[in-house]
Write a protein that holds these residues in place. Structure first.
Motif, PDB file in Angstrom:
ATOM      1  N   LEU A   1       0.887  -1.220  -0.033  1.00 50.67           N
ATOM      2  CA  LEU A   1      -0.199  -0.028  -0.259  1.00 50.67           C
ATOM      3  C   LEU A   1       0.999   1.330   0.066  1.00 50.67           C
ATOM      4  O   LEU A   1       1.419   1.564   1.072  1.00 50.67           O
ATOM      5  CB  LEU A   1      -0.911  -0.035   1.091  1.00 50.67           C
ATOM      6  CG  LEU A   1      -2.062   1.167   1.223  1.00 50.67           C
ATOM      7  CD1 LEU A   1      -2.685   0.853   0.274  1.00 50.67           C
ATOM      8  CD2 LEU A   1      -2.589   1.206   2.660  1.00 50.67           C
ATOM      9  N   GLY A   2       0.932   1.812  -1.154  1.00 48.60           N
ATOM     10  CA  GLY A   2       1.962   3.034  -1.240  1.00 48.60           C
ATOM     11  C   GLY A   2       1.031   4.196  -1.085  1.00 48.60           C
ATOM     12  O   GLY A   2      -0.110   4.462  -0.889  1.00 48.60           O
ATOM     13  N   PRO A   3       1.847   5.485  -0.971  1.00 48.07           N
ATOM     14  CA  PRO A   3       1.265   6.820  -0.890  1.00 48.07           C
ATOM     15  C   PRO A   3       0.302   7.161  -2.121  1.00 48.07           C
ATOM     16  O   PRO A   3      -0.554   8.028  -1.768  1.00 48.07           O
ATOM     17  CB  PRO A   3       2.427   7.622  -0.667  1.00 48.07           C
ATOM     18  CG  PRO A   3       3.316   6.991  -1.400  1.00 48.07           C
ATOM     19  CD  PRO A   3       3.257   5.567  -1.329  1.00 48.07           C
ATOM     20  N   ASP A   4       0.605   6.827  -3.222  1.00 46.86           N
ATOM     21  CA  ASP A   4       0.012   6.927  -4.429  1.00 46.86           C
ATOM     22  C   ASP A   4      -1.242   5.856  -4.865  1.00 46.86           C
ATOM     23  O   ASP A   4      -0.665   4.856  -5.092  1.00 46.86           O
ATOM     24  CB  ASP A   4       0.663   7.365  -5.615  1.00 46.86           C
ATOM     25  CG  ASP A   4       1.745   8.588  -5.278  1.00 46.86           C
ATOM     26  OD1 ASP A   4       1.371   9.410  -4.589  1.00 46.86           O
ATOM     27  OD2 ASP A   4       3.094   8.592  -5.685  1.00 46.86           O
ATOM     28  N   LEU A   5      -2.536   6.240  -4.717  1.00 49.70           N
ATOM     29  CA  LEU A   5      -3.391   5.449  -4.911  1.00 49.70           C
ATOM     30  C   LEU A   5      -4.068   5.527  -6.477  1.00 49.70           C
ATOM     31  O   LEU A   5      -4.430   6.689  -6.918  1.00 49.70           O
ATOM     32  CB  LEU A   5      -4.440   5.357  -4.072  1.00 49.70           C
ATOM     33  CG  LEU A   5      -4.234   4.877  -2.509  1.00 49.70           C
ATOM     34  CD1 LEU A   5      -5.475   5.062  -1.766  1.00 49.70           C
ATOM     35  CD2 LEU A   5      -3.558   3.711  -2.456  1.00 49.70           C
ATOM     36  N   GLU A   6      -3.564   4.521  -7.345  1.00 46.73           N
ATOM     37  CA  GLU A   6      -3.864   4.822  -8.770  1.00 46.73           C
ATOM     38  C   GLU A   6      -4.981   3.917  -9.292  1.00 46.73           C
ATOM     39  O   GLU A   6      -5.174   2.982  -8.401  1.00 46.73           O
ATOM     40  CB  GLU A   6      -2.648   4.752  -9.709  1.00 46.73           C
ATOM     41  CG  GLU A   6      -1.626   5.816  -9.431  1.00 46.73           C
ATOM     42  CD  GLU A   6      -0.270   5.263 -10.148  1.00 46.73           C
ATOM     43  OE1 GLU A   6      -0.380   4.316 -11.021  1.00 46.73           O
ATOM     44  OE2 GLU A   6       0.733   6.146 -10.111  1.00 46.73           O
ATOM     45  N   GLY A   7      -5.892   4.432 -10.208  1.00 49.50           N
ATOM     46  CA  GLY A   7      -6.949   3.796 -10.645  1.00 49.50           C
ATOM     47  C   GLY A   7      -8.283   3.866 -10.015  1.00 49.50           C
ATOM     48  O   GLY A   7      -8.286   4.808  -9.421  1.00 49.50           O
ATOM     49  N   SER A   8      -9.195   2.959 -10.311  1.00 49.01           N
ATOM     50  CA  SER A   8     -10.509   3.417 -10.096  1.00 49.01           C
ATOM     51  C   SER A   8     -10.502   2.754  -8.440  1.00 49.01           C
ATOM     52  O   SER A   8      -9.706   2.148  -7.934  1.00 49.01           O
ATOM     53  CB  SER A   8     -11.542   2.601 -10.788  1.00 49.01           C
ATOM     54  OG  SER A   8     -11.055   1.216 -10.726  1.00 49.01           O
ATOM     55  N   VAL A   9     -11.709   3.033  -7.726  1.00 54.61           N
ATOM     56  CA  VAL A   9     -11.984   2.607  -6.744  1.00 54.61           C
ATOM     57  C   VAL A   9     -12.144   1.046  -6.368  1.00 54.61           C
ATOM     58  O   VAL A   9     -11.560   0.422  -5.412  1.00 54.61           O
ATOM     59  CB  VAL A   9     -13.527   3.062  -6.070  1.00 54.61           C
ATOM     60  CG1 VAL A   9     -13.796   2.573  -4.469  1.00 54.61           C
ATOM     61  CG2 VAL A   9     -13.550   4.718  -6.042  1.00 54.61           C
ATOM     62  N   GLY A  10     -12.443   0.329  -7.192  1.00 55.85           N
ATOM     63  CA  GLY A  10     -12.339  -1.231  -7.103  1.00 55.85           C
ATOM     64  C   GLY A  10     -11.134  -1.654  -7.693  1.00 55.85           C
ATOM     65  O   GLY A  10     -10.680  -2.741  -6.921  1.00 55.85           O
TER      66      GLY A  10
END
Length: 361
Positions: free
Chosen positions: A106-115
């Motif tokens: 789990l990185g600081p940058d969450l990429e992509g959609s919610v799913g």
């Protein structure tokens, strides 16, 4: 009679229940059982430029260990986490985990959609099934049956209900109705709560967390602390929050950007910081002792000053360098002479001479 215990002495004598001596521990306390390593790192090195970022990294983590990874900015904490997660390839070394071990990075940058942020494989299958249901006709029945079978193999509706609980706890239950919503449209607080929901719902054996408390409010931070203290998974935590590290970790891995190595300490961040300060003071003392020894050796190797058996000439009376000129004595005038007397016969010196033997020119 003198040595018989009086009533006062008998009352003051400690009994077996009041003994305050050292407690005898069991053999397991002195020789704890060594748990099998869930994650084994051997001779790990990573290099992006001419100089390596870190090298010869060795450590092992048992099941349920809570470890903090600390170091200055740019020392390679995030890069090491990605290596542990299997997202990057090192120059040398290996990261060994069992075949059925599930790792979550789990990185600081969450990429992509919610799913995709929550559960990419499952929500990708759920989105495909929902799209086929909306476009269902007789020509696509076989495709719909295959999508439904794949969805049920991944857990189906029970897995979807399992994700509803963490999202309800973090106040993001509405996002479950729109898993295709881009994560970039969420605010900073919503993104941090979404990351927390991913931790709560993920059934992983190893959690690799890079700044999970960033942009998190007080309630979310308290929820994160409770989760890290109660989870049976192995946790490697990178955070600038000292309070979070002290409360949730029991071991610390410290990266040194100068030596480019990793050192392990058997305590939380405060314990690691105290030990490192003690090591720095000891290193400075050793350096100062070494410099003093160097100065003593240099003084001992220096040649002694040149002197004569009768001593050096007086500062106020020494021969003038070079041959004496005609009409001069070849001597420097003295400052110590307070009296003036006539020069001896045969001497052309007209300067006052001191009163000590051999002063005549």
């Amino acid at each position: 009679r003198l040595f018989q215990p009086t009533p006062d002495r008998a009352r003051a004598r400690p009994g077996p229940d009041s003994f305050q001596g050292p407690r005898v521990r069991s053999r397991e306390a002195f020789f704890p059982r060594k748990e099998p390593a869930l994650l084994q790192v051997s001779n790990l090195s990573l290099q992006f430029t001419e100089e390596p970022l870190f090298q010869d990294v060795h450590f092992s983590l048992p099941t349920g260990a809570k470890v903090g990874l600390v170091g200055p900015n740019g020392s390679g904490k995030s890069s090491l986490l990605r290596l542990l997660a299997g997202l990057s390839v090192p120059q040398t070394g290996s990261v060994q985990v069992p075949g059925d071990c599930r790792r979550l990075y789990l990185g600081p940058d969450l990429e992509g959609s919610v799913g995709e942020i929550l559960d990419p494989t499952f929500f990708r299958a759920a989105s495909r099934l929902a799209r086929l249901e909306a476009e269902l006709d007789e020509s696509r029945l076989d495709e719909y049956a295959a999508a439904l079978e794949a969805f049920e193999e991944l857990g189906g509706w029970s897995r979807l209900a399992r994700w509803r609980g963490p999202l309800r706890e973090t106040g993001l239950e509405d996002l479950l109705d729109d898993p295709q919503r881009p994560g970039s449209t969420l605010s900073g607080g919503e993104r941090s709560r979404l990351a927390l929901a991913r931790l709560l719902g993920a059934q992983a054996d190893v959690l690799l967390l890079d700044e999970p408390s960033a942009s998190m409010d007080r309630d979310g931070l308290a929820h994160l602390e409770r989760f890290l203290e109660s989870t049976p998974a192995t946790v490697v935590l990178v955070s600038h929050d000292r309070r979070l590290l002290d409360r949730t970790t029991c071991r610390t891995l410290a990266l040194d950007p100068i030596a480019r190595t990793l050192t392990e300490y058997g305590g939380n961040y405060s314990f690691c910081r105290a030990r490192r300060q003690e090591e720095e003071r000891r290193a400075w003392r050793e350096f100062e002792d070494q410099q003093r020894r160097v100065r003593r050796l240099e003084e001992a190797a220096r040649p002694p000053r040149r002197t004569t058996s009768t001593g050096a000439w007086p500062r106020a009376w020494r021969p003038r360098p070079g041959p004496a000129r005609e009409g001069s004595s070849g001597c420097w005038p003295t400052r110590t002479a307070r009296r003036s007397r006539a020069a001896p016969s045969g001497c052309a010196c007209a300067w006052p001479l001191p009163d000590f033997p051999g002063s005549a020119c």
